[in-house]
Design a protein around this motif. Sequence first.
Motif, PDB file in Angstrom:
ATOM      1  N   ILE A 113       0.843  -1.198   0.000  1.00 30.54           N
ATOM      2  CA  ILE A 113       0.000   0.000   0.000  1.00 30.54           C
ATOM      3  C   ILE A 113       0.880   1.251   0.000  1.00 30.54           C
ATOM      4  N   PHE A 114       0.588   2.178  -0.935  1.00 35.57           N
ATOM      5  CA  PHE A 114       1.382   3.405  -1.086  1.00 35.57           C
ATOM      6  C   PHE A 114       0.769   4.461  -0.165  1.00 35.57           C
ATOM      7  N   THR A 115       1.317   4.566   1.056  1.00 34.89           N
ATOM      8  CA  THR A 115       0.735   5.523   2.012  1.00 34.89           C
ATOM      9  C   THR A 115       1.256   6.936   1.745  1.00 34.89           C
ATOM     10  N   GLU A 116       0.436   7.895   2.151  1.00 35.46           N
ATOM     11  CA  GLU A 116       0.699   9.303   1.798  1.00 35.46           C
ATOM     12  C   GLU A 116       0.593  10.205   3.023  1.00 35.46           C
ATOM     13  N   GLY A 117      -0.185  11.297   2.919  1.00 31.05           N
ATOM     14  CA  GLY A 117      -0.260  12.317   3.963  1.00 31.05           C
ATOM     15  C   GLY A 117      -0.645  11.783   5.333  1.00 31.05           C
ATOM     16  N   LEU A 118      -0.158  12.492   6.367  1.00 33.06           N
ATOM     17  CA  LEU A 118      -0.334  12.055   7.749  1.00 33.06           C
ATOM     18  C   LEU A 118      -0.713  13.265   8.598  1.00 33.06           C
ATOM     19  N   ALA A 119      -1.770  13.104   9.418  1.00 36.93           N
ATOM     20  CA  ALA A 119      -2.214  14.212  10.276  1.00 36.93           C
ATOM     21  C   ALA A 119      -2.525  13.671  11.659  1.00 36.93           C
ATOM     22  N   SER A 120      -2.472  14.575  12.654  1.00 37.16           N
ATOM     23  CA  SER A 120      -2.815  14.218  14.029  1.00 37.16           C
ATOM     24  C   SER A 120      -3.847  15.199  14.554  1.00 37.16           C
ATOM     25  N   ASP A 121      -4.870  14.669  15.257  1.00 39.63           N
ATOM     26  CA  ASP A 121      -5.813  15.570  15.936  1.00 39.63           C
ATOM     27  C   ASP A 121      -5.497  15.616  17.430  1.00 39.63           C
ATOM     28  N   GLY A 122      -4.319  15.108  17.784  1.00 37.93           N
ATOM     29  CA  GLY A 122      -3.903  15.077  19.188  1.00 37.93           C
ATOM     30  C   GLY A 122      -4.197  13.737  19.827  1.00 37.93           C
ATOM     31  N   GLU A 123      -5.237  13.062  19.338  1.00 35.14           N
ATOM     32  CA  GLU A 123      -5.620  11.769  19.893  1.00 35.14           C
ATOM     33  C   GLU A 123      -5.300  10.641  18.919  1.00 35.14           C
ATOM     34  N   ARG A 124      -5.521  10.892  17.635  1.00 40.24           N
ATOM     35  CA  ARG A 124      -5.338   9.864  16.606  1.00 40.24           C
ATOM     36  C   ARG A 124      -4.446  10.367  15.484  1.00 40.24           C
ATOM     37  N   LEU A 125      -3.854   9.403  14.780  1.00 40.78           N
ATOM     38  CA  LEU A 125      -3.130   9.700  13.543  1.00 40.78           C
ATOM     39  C   LEU A 125      -4.009   9.256  12.379  1.00 40.78           C
ATOM     40  N   TYR A 126      -4.026  10.056  11.312  1.00 38.13           N
ATOM     41  CA  TYR A 126      -4.803   9.744  10.115  1.00 38.13           C
ATOM     42  C   TYR A 126      -3.815   9.661   8.946  1.00 38.13           C
ATOM     43  N   GLN A 127      -3.887   8.563   8.190  1.00 40.39           N
ATOM     44  CA  GLN A 127      -2.902   8.334   7.127  1.00 40.39           C
ATOM     45  C   GLN A 127      -3.623   8.044   5.815  1.00 40.39           C
ATOM     46  N   LEU A 128      -3.297   8.831   4.791  1.00 42.99           N
ATOM     47  CA  LEU A 128      -3.903   8.656   3.468  1.00 42.99           C
ATOM     48  C   LEU A 128      -3.162   7.608   2.663  1.00 42.99           C
TER      49      LEU A 128
ATOM     50  N   THR B  38      -6.791   5.021  10.315  1.00 42.24           N
ATOM     51  CA  THR B  38      -6.825   5.767  11.572  1.00 42.24           C
ATOM     52  C   THR B  38      -6.096   4.938  12.615  1.00 42.24           C
ATOM     53  N   TRP B  39      -5.122   5.601  13.285  1.00 41.89           N
ATOM     54  CA  TRP B  39      -4.273   4.926  14.269  1.00 41.89           C
ATOM     55  C   TRP B  39      -4.485   5.570  15.631  1.00 41.89           C
ATOM     56  N   SER B  40      -4.440   4.745  16.697  1.00 43.74           N
ATOM     57  CA  SER B  40      -4.457   5.334  18.042  1.00 43.74           C
ATOM     58  C   SER B  40      -3.668   4.447  18.998  1.00 43.74           C
ATOM     59  N   GLY B  41      -3.291   5.036  20.118  1.00 39.73           N
ATOM     60  CA  GLY B  41      -2.560   4.286  21.138  1.00 39.73           C
ATOM     61  C   GLY B  41      -1.064   4.488  21.037  1.00 39.73           C
ATOM     62  N   THR B  42      -0.343   3.902  21.993  1.00 44.22           N
ATOM     63  CA  THR B  42       1.124   4.010  22.055  1.00 44.22           C
ATOM     64  C   THR B  42       1.718   2.614  22.244  1.00 44.22           C
ATOM     65  N   PRO B  43       2.451   2.063  21.291  1.00 44.91           N
ATOM     66  CA  PRO B  43       2.629   2.601  19.937  1.00 44.91           C
ATOM     67  C   PRO B  43       1.303   2.556  19.180  1.00 44.91           C
ATOM     68  N   PRO B  44       1.196   3.344  18.100  1.00 45.51           N
ATOM     69  CA  PRO B  44      -0.075   3.418  17.392  1.00 45.51           C
ATOM     70  C   PRO B  44      -0.504   2.066  16.823  1.00 45.51           C
ATOM     71  N   ARG B  45      -1.810   1.799  16.914  1.00 47.82           N
ATOM     72  CA  ARG B  45      -2.386   0.598  16.301  1.00 47.82           C
ATOM     73  C   ARG B  45      -3.481   1.040  15.351  1.00 47.82           C
ATOM     74  N   ARG B  46      -3.565   0.321  14.218  1.00 45.50           N
ATOM     75  CA  ARG B  46      -4.590   0.670  13.221  1.00 45.50           C
ATOM     76  C   ARG B  46      -5.936   0.278  13.772  1.00 45.50           C
TER      77      ARG B  46
END
Length: 265
Positions: free
Chosen positions: A93-108, A117-125
Amino acid sequence: MRKSSWVLSLYALGASASCAPAHRPVAEPPEGVAPVRKVARIVAAYPHATDAFTQGLVFHQGQLFESTGHRGTLRQLSFESARPVWMESLGDIFTEGLASDGERLYQLTWTEGLLFTWSGTPPRRERTTRYAGEGWGLCYWDGKLVRSDGSATLTFHEPGSFQAVGSVEVTLNGQPQEQLNELECANGVIYANVWHSSSVLEIDPATGNVLAVIDASDLVRAVAAELRSEEAVLNGIAVEPGTGRMFMTGKLWPRLFEVRLELAD
Ligand code: DDQ
Ligand code: CA
């Protein structure tokens, strides 16, 4: 005084329509506001993995994260070593842009139409959401995710559902600016890389007007001799919440730079 009354009074004064000064008051103002010119100066340099085809760079919960393309990854970076502190591979999968809303990571993803959508430490999908169109850059502003897709349009999405809720066309002196790539929402503006360019645009999120054009060619010059691919272009902007420090890198670059923006003379 209205424009039409200007023209009438100029004629009344005997001003000729072909005379330049008489034209000036009735000329249409240029669209948008003339952008300011800035320069990105290198403050510090850190190692960056030369296998990292950088498509997204963002701070999340105090740590710097990167999304890379081709065989996609999500990685947590450190300033000490090019080796990621943590990384998860996403196969073909060719992943692209990445953003954080402070709680989750969003990856295009580029053409797959999937948002992770990723959350937790370390992040989980935790979720995969489908969307229409391409995914290039992503950032989080005012409760919305902002997506670029290689065109001059930025699309705003509601983070939970990724439903599109609006869009803005990015223009510089009225001209649409295409190939918008990695994004960073900070300081009340959207910073955007332009694919295969060493300039970064500073965009007003409300109007799409380019407020400033940032020349980041100092960074390109600093790594040029070490680059081995035509696709090793400037891409990746992250501003650290709290400190305001700004970082930039490029695809397959050996270094990540802290930069300071200065007004060009
Ligand atoms: N993007 O960053 C402009 C969105 C994608 C760049 C992709 C450049 C590599 C081209 C190779 C294509 C192999 C599938
Ligand atoms: Ca970014």
